[in-house]
Design a protein around this motif. Structure first.
Motif, PDB file in Angstrom:
ATOM      1  N   LEU A 141      14.619  53.625 -69.098  1.00 22.23           N
ATOM      2  CA  LEU A 141      15.727  53.361 -68.178  1.00 22.23           C
ATOM      3  C   LEU A 141      16.453  54.652 -67.802  1.00 22.23           C
ATOM      4  CD1 LEU A 141      17.096  50.111 -69.873  1.00 22.23           C
ATOM      5  CD2 LEU A 141      15.883  50.240 -67.688  1.00 22.23           C
ATOM      6  N   LEU A 142      16.506  55.601 -68.721  1.00 24.93           N
ATOM      7  CA  LEU A 142      17.179  56.867 -68.439  1.00 24.93           C
ATOM      8  C   LEU A 142      16.352  57.758 -67.516  1.00 24.93           C
ATOM      9  CD1 LEU A 142      18.631  57.730 -71.961  1.00 24.93           C
ATOM     10  CD2 LEU A 142      19.934  57.104 -69.921  1.00 24.93           C
ATOM     11  N   ILE A 143      15.042  57.799 -67.734  1.00 24.53           N
ATOM     12  CA  ILE A 143      14.188  58.585 -66.832  1.00 24.53           C
ATOM     13  C   ILE A 143      14.187  57.946 -65.452  1.00 24.53           C
ATOM     14  CG2 ILE A 143      11.830  59.345 -66.379  1.00 24.53           C
ATOM     15  CD1 ILE A 143      11.412  59.516 -69.410  1.00 24.53           C
ATOM     16  N   ASP A 144      14.110  56.623 -65.425  1.00 28.31           N
ATOM     17  CA  ASP A 144      14.217  55.859 -64.165  1.00 28.31           C
ATOM     18  C   ASP A 144      13.173  56.298 -63.144  1.00 28.31           C
ATOM     19  OD1 ASP A 144      15.513  53.624 -63.370  1.00 28.31           O
ATOM     20  OD2 ASP A 144      17.357  54.589 -62.731  1.00 28.31           O
ATOM     21  N   ASP A 145      11.959  56.471 -63.604  1.00 21.86           N
ATOM     22  CA  ASP A 145      10.853  56.898 -62.749  1.00 21.86           C
ATOM     23  C   ASP A 145      10.691  55.967 -61.550  1.00 21.86           C
ATOM     24  OD1 ASP A 145       8.235  58.396 -62.295  1.00 21.86           O
ATOM     25  OD2 ASP A 145       7.480  56.345 -62.555  1.00 21.86           O
ATOM     26  N   GLY A 146      10.639  56.534 -60.374  1.00 20.38           N
ATOM     27  CA  GLY A 146      10.416  55.760 -59.164  1.00 20.38           C
ATOM     28  C   GLY A 146      11.643  55.115 -58.560  1.00 20.38           C
ATOM     29  N   VAL A 147      12.805  55.252 -59.203  1.00 15.28           N
ATOM     30  CA  VAL A 147      14.051  54.681 -58.679  1.00 15.28           C
ATOM     31  C   VAL A 147      14.868  55.821 -58.078  1.00 15.28           C
ATOM     32  CG1 VAL A 147      16.149  53.365 -59.216  1.00 15.28           C
ATOM     33  CG2 VAL A 147      14.005  52.870 -60.434  1.00 15.28           C
ATOM     34  N   ALA A 148      14.960  55.844 -56.768  1.00 16.89           N
ATOM     35  CA  ALA A 148      15.536  57.001 -56.066  1.00 16.89           C
ATOM     36  C   ALA A 148      16.960  57.317 -56.493  1.00 16.89           C
ATOM     37  CB  ALA A 148      15.470  56.775 -54.561  1.00 16.89           C
ATOM     38  N   ASN A 149      17.802  56.281 -56.645  1.00 17.68           N
ATOM     39  CA  ASN A 149      19.209  56.555 -56.972  1.00 17.68           C
ATOM     40  C   ASN A 149      19.494  56.581 -58.475  1.00 17.68           C
ATOM     41  OD1 ASN A 149      19.082  53.872 -57.699  1.00 17.68           O
ATOM     42  ND2 ASN A 149      20.708  53.183 -56.321  1.00 17.68           N
ATOM     43  N   ARG A 150      18.421  56.453 -59.281  1.00 16.29           N
ATOM     44  CA  ARG A 150      18.577  56.465 -60.748  1.00 16.29           C
ATOM     45  C   ARG A 150      19.640  55.450 -61.173  1.00 16.29           C
ATOM     46  NH1 ARG A 150      13.858  58.802 -60.490  1.00 16.29           N
ATOM     47  NH2 ARG A 150      13.837  61.090 -60.432  1.00 16.29           N
ATOM     48  N   GLY A 151      19.587  54.278 -60.589  1.00 17.60           N
ATOM     49  CA  GLY A 151      20.618  53.270 -60.839  1.00 17.60           C
ATOM     50  C   GLY A 151      20.712  52.788 -62.273  1.00 17.60           C
ATOM     51  N   HIS A 152      19.562  52.677 -62.959  1.00 19.84           N
ATOM     52  CA  HIS A 152      19.604  52.221 -64.347  1.00 19.84           C
ATOM     53  C   HIS A 152      20.296  53.253 -65.231  1.00 19.84           C
ATOM     54  CE1 HIS A 152      16.089  50.184 -62.490  1.00 19.84           C
ATOM     55  NE2 HIS A 152      16.569  49.134 -63.135  1.00 19.84           N
ATOM     56  N   ARG A 153      20.009  54.528 -64.967  1.00 19.20           N
ATOM     57  CA  ARG A 153      20.664  55.598 -65.718  1.00 19.20           C
ATOM     58  C   ARG A 153      22.162  55.623 -65.420  1.00 19.20           C
ATOM     59  NH1 ARG A 153      19.083  61.366 -63.809  1.00 19.20           N
ATOM     60  NH2 ARG A 153      16.997  60.677 -64.447  1.00 19.20           N
ATOM     61  N   GLN A 154      22.506  55.483 -64.150  1.00 15.72           N
ATOM     62  CA  GLN A 154      23.917  55.481 -63.767  1.00 15.72           C
ATOM     63  C   GLN A 154      24.684  54.396 -64.510  1.00 15.72           C
ATOM     64  OE1 GLN A 154      24.654  55.326 -59.523  1.00 15.72           O
ATOM     65  NE2 GLN A 154      22.894  56.641 -59.085  1.00 15.72           N
ATOM     66  N   ARG A 155      24.059  53.229 -64.602  1.00  9.33           N
ATOM     67  CA  ARG A 155      24.755  52.113 -65.244  1.00  9.33           C
ATOM     68  C   ARG A 155      24.988  52.387 -66.729  1.00  9.33           C
ATOM     69  NH1 ARG A 155      21.724  48.402 -63.462  1.00  9.33           N
ATOM     70  NH2 ARG A 155      22.951  48.010 -61.612  1.00  9.33           N
ATOM     71  N   ILE A 156      23.993  52.949 -67.399  1.00 13.43           N
ATOM     72  CA  ILE A 156      24.136  53.237 -68.824  1.00 13.43           C
ATOM     73  C   ILE A 156      25.294  54.196 -69.068  1.00 13.43           C
ATOM     74  CG2 ILE A 156      23.033  54.419 -70.775  1.00 13.43           C
ATOM     75  CD1 ILE A 156      20.380  53.193 -69.882  1.00 13.43           C
ATOM     76  N   PHE A 157      25.518  55.148 -68.134  1.00  9.41           N
ATOM     77  CA  PHE A 157      26.555  56.158 -68.348  1.00  9.41           C
ATOM     78  C   PHE A 157      27.850  55.899 -67.579  1.00  9.41           C
ATOM     79  CE2 PHE A 157      23.204  58.543 -70.315  1.00  9.41           C
ATOM     80  CZ  PHE A 157      23.875  59.300 -71.250  1.00  9.41           C
ATOM     81  N   ASP A 158      27.958  54.758 -66.953  1.00 16.40           N
ATOM     82  CA  ASP A 158      29.178  54.456 -66.188  1.00 16.40           C
ATOM     83  C   ASP A 158      30.307  54.072 -67.146  1.00 16.40           C
ATOM     84  OD1 ASP A 158      31.172  53.509 -64.508  1.00 16.40           O
ATOM     85  OD2 ASP A 158      29.758  52.576 -63.123  1.00 16.40           O
TER      86      ASP A 158
END
Length: 248
Positions: free
Chosen positions: A178-195
Motif C-alpha cells: 500500500l505504501l509503494i502504491d505501484d500503478g496508482v498515480a496519486n499514491r492515494g493508499h499511501r496518502q491515506r496511511i499518512f493523513d
C-alpha cells in the motif's frame, strides 16, 4: 434392621462431592477467562498485525523505510522476485519502490490511529461478501461503499476512506504494498496511511479466491451504536457519496 453408615463411607462421599465441585469451578473459571479474552480482543492475529504495521509506519516512518530498502535486491526491472514465491510483474518496477523510500525518509511522524469495533464490522461486511463472491473493489454488490457500510454500525466523522489489499502476504508486506502504491498515480493508499486527519481505523481480513484480502477503513472519528446490528444487504441504489469520502 438398618446397618449403621460407616464414617469412611461418609468421608469418601464428601471427598467425591468436593472434587466434583472443584472441577466444576475450575472449568467455569476457564470458560469465563476464554470469554473475557475473546471479548477483550475480537480481532484476528492478522488484523491486529496490520493495525500495528500501519501505526509503525505512521509513527516511525524512517524505521519503516529500512524495510523497503531491504527489498531493492528483489527488483529486476519491473519484476519483483519474492523469496519462496512466484515473481510478480509490477507496473512501475524499482522506481516506485525508490519513490516510497524517499517519501518515508522525509515524512514527519503522525499520531497512531485507534482500532474501532464498529468500523471493523463495516469493513468485515465487505470482506465476508467478497470472500464468497470473489469480487474486488470498493463498491459492494448492494451498491454501498465504505461510508454506507460503516454507517450501519455507528456514526463516522469526516474524512472517510478505504484501502483494500488482495493477497496472501504477511501484514508487513500488505502495508508495504500500500505504501509503494505501484500503478496508482496519486499514491492515494499511501496518502491515506499518512493523513493526520484520520484518527480511527476499521480493519478486517479474510479469505478470497486471489488468496486473501484485507479491508482497511479510515475515518476522522467514530461513535458506535449502542447495540450494533449486523450489516445486511440493502438496495443497489446506494446514497450519494458524502463529501468526506475518497476513492483511489
Amino acid at each position: 434392621m438398618r446397618r449403621p453408615v460407616s464414617v469412611t463411607f461418609l468421608v469418601t462421599c464428601f471427598s467425591l462431592l468436593l472434587a466434583s465441585q472443584t472441577l466444576h469451578d475450575a472449568n467455569a473459571q476457564k470458560l469465563a477467562a476464554a470469554n473475557a479474552g475473546a471479548s477483550a480482543n475480537p480481532y484476528s492475529a492478522l488484523e491486529q498485525e496490520v493495525m500495528n504495521e500501519i501505526n509503525l509506519a505512521r509513527t516511525r516512518p524512517t524505521e519503516f523505510a529500512a524495510f523497503l530498502e531491504s527489498l531493492r535486491p528483489q527488483f529486476a526491472g519491473k519484476e519483483y522476485r519474492r523469496p519462496g514465491k512466484p515473481a510478480l510483474m509490477t507496473e512501475e518496477g524499482a522506481p516506485a519502490l525508490e519513490e516510497a523510500i524517499k517519501f518515508l525518509r522525509a515524512a514527519k511522524p503522525v499520531p497512531a490511529v485507534a482500532m474501532s469495533r464498529g468500523m471493523c464490522a463495516g469493513a468485515r461486511a465487505l470482506v465476508e461478501e467478497q470472500s464468497l463472491s470473489g469480487a474486488t473493489g470498493h463498491r459492494g454488490a448492494d451498491g454501498r461503499f465504505c461510508e454506507q457500510r460503516t454507517q450501519s454500525f455507528g456514526a463516522w466523522a469526516d474524512p472517510i476512506g478505504e484501502n483494500l489489499n488482495y493477497s496472501d502476504d504477511t501484514a508487513r508486506e500488505r502495508v508495504i504494498t500500500l505504501l509503494i502504491d505501484d500503478g496508482v498515480a496519486n499514491r492515494g493508499h499511501r496518502q491515506r496511511i499518512f493523513d493526520p486527519k484520520y484518527k480511527v481505523v476499521g480493519d478486517a481480513c479474510g479469505g478470497h479466491k486471489i488468496g486473501g484480502m484485507c479491508a482497511i477503513t479510515f475515518a476522522g472519528g467514530f461513535t458506535d451504536k449502542a447495540a450494533p446490528a449486523k450489516a445486511t444487504m440493502k438496495s443497489a441504489n446506494a446514497p450519494a457519496m458524502p463529501s468526506g469520502a475518497k476513492r483511489f
